[in-house]
Design an enzyme around this catalytic site. Structure first.
Site, PDB file in Angstrom:
ATOM      1  N   GLU A 159      19.861 -16.157 -12.371  1.00 15.33           N
ATOM      2  CA  GLU A 159      18.745 -16.373 -11.415  1.00 15.33           C
ATOM      3  C   GLU A 159      17.628 -15.626 -11.827  1.00 15.33           C
ATOM      4  OE1 GLU A 159      17.803 -15.137  -6.577  1.00 15.33           O
ATOM      5  OE2 GLU A 159      19.325 -14.379  -7.557  1.00 15.33           O
ATOM      6  N   LYS A 207      20.227 -20.452 -10.490  1.00 18.60           N
ATOM      7  CA  LYS A 207      19.635 -20.226  -9.139  1.00 18.60           C
ATOM      8  C   LYS A 207      18.099 -19.929  -9.336  1.00 18.60           C
ATOM      9  CE  LYS A 207      19.632 -17.589  -4.977  1.00 18.60           C
ATOM     10  NZ  LYS A 207      20.631 -16.736  -3.926  1.00 18.60           N
TER      11      LYS A 207
END
EC number: 4.1.2.13
Length: 296
Positions: free
Chosen positions: A175, A212
């Site tokens: 992420e 993400k």
């Protein structure tokens, strides 16, 4: 790795619930839920209250495996129980794939980015995650400015740690968040995409990751990443947008699904009756599912 869970994450219709606020963000999450700081006197009580909140979420009939593919947990939640089972087992039995947040927060800003702080106990944490039947992990970095060196550093660090996680049989969610208010957001995202592609191209065929990402300014920018053979799924964060705005932007991105935290829980309150709580959660789940599955 659980092949059935992998199949669900790869091809299932739905989204991932992020339930992983950690120590630093817990008081804020509790306050939004309607529990003020005067209602607990130490960290143990605080974590018990937040676990009660998460228990209420995951045991609700609105938290349905038909809409919710996975859930990201905080370490404390992994070690606690829901209805007599460890949280990950409770979720898996319900049909929801469990993930664990493994990062220790962000370092100071340098080169326009915040790298992850060192994860000193990563090996033992991953061993515990395996014992607790966790499928994958999540770790977050933060990109604030258009700085190619900084973006490169973020991606390199993420892939370096991801490989350690893969070696333990888990699927890491990488992420590298781009701040939604960054001045050159669209440009940052182009650089980030190129760096992520390099990292993905350097993986062996059996090294699988998830990504993400912040919802891109240019719709479908990340389509190529979503179709990369080493990528199980690309999910997006709500990143400070309201749920309505995040859903609207998500609908313009064909292959992306949500992994929302605040945008999922924003209408939930401690004082709601069971009916009110289930309805508020159900409405949120429905709208986020719709944005993840039914595209413009």
């Amino acid at each position: 790795m659980n092949k059935e869970q992998l199949e669900k994450m790869k091809n299932g219709k739905g989204f991932i619930a992020a339930l992983d606020q950690s120590g630093g963000s817990t008081p804020k999450a509790l306050k939004e839920y309607g529990v003020n700081e005067d209602q607990y006197s130490n960290e143990d009580e605080m974590f018990q209250l937040v676990h009660d909140m998460r228990t209420r979420v995951v045991t609700s009939p609105s938290f349905s495996p038909d809409k919710i593919l996975g859930a990201i947990l905080f370490e404390q939640t992994m070690d606690r129980e829901v209805e007599g089972k460890y949280t990950a087992d409770y979720l898996a039995d319900k049909g929801v794939v469990p993930f664990l947040k493994v990062d220790k927060g962000l370092a100071e800003e340098q080169n326009g980015v915040q790298l992850m702080k060192p994860i000193d106990n990563l090996d033992s944490l991953l061993d515990r995650a395996n014992e607790r039947h966790i499928f994958g992990t999540k770790m977050r970095s933060n990109i604030l400015e258009l700085n190619e060196q900084g973006i490169k550093d973020v991606v390199e660090q993420q892939f370096e740690v991801a490989k350690q996680i893969i070696a333990k049989g888990l699927v890491p969610i990488i992420e590298p968040e781009v701040n939604i208010n960054a001045k050159d957001k669209a440009e940052i995202e182009k650089v980030l995409k190129a760096e992520l592609k390099k990292g993905l191209d350097n993986l062996n065929a059996d090294q699988l990751v998830m990504l993400k990402l912040t919802i891109p300014t240019e719709p479908n920018l990340y389509k190529e990443l979503a179709e990369h053979p080493n990528v199980v799924r690309v999910v997006v964060l709500s990143g400070g947008y309201s749920r309505e705005k995040a859903n609207e932007l998500l609908k313009d991105n064909a292959e992306l699904i949500a992994s929302f935290s605040r945008a999922l829980a924003s209408d939930l309150r401690a004082g709601q009756s069971k009916e009110e709580f289930d309805k508020a959660l159900g409405d949120a789940v429905e709208s986020i599912y719709d944005a993840s599955v039914n595209k413009n």
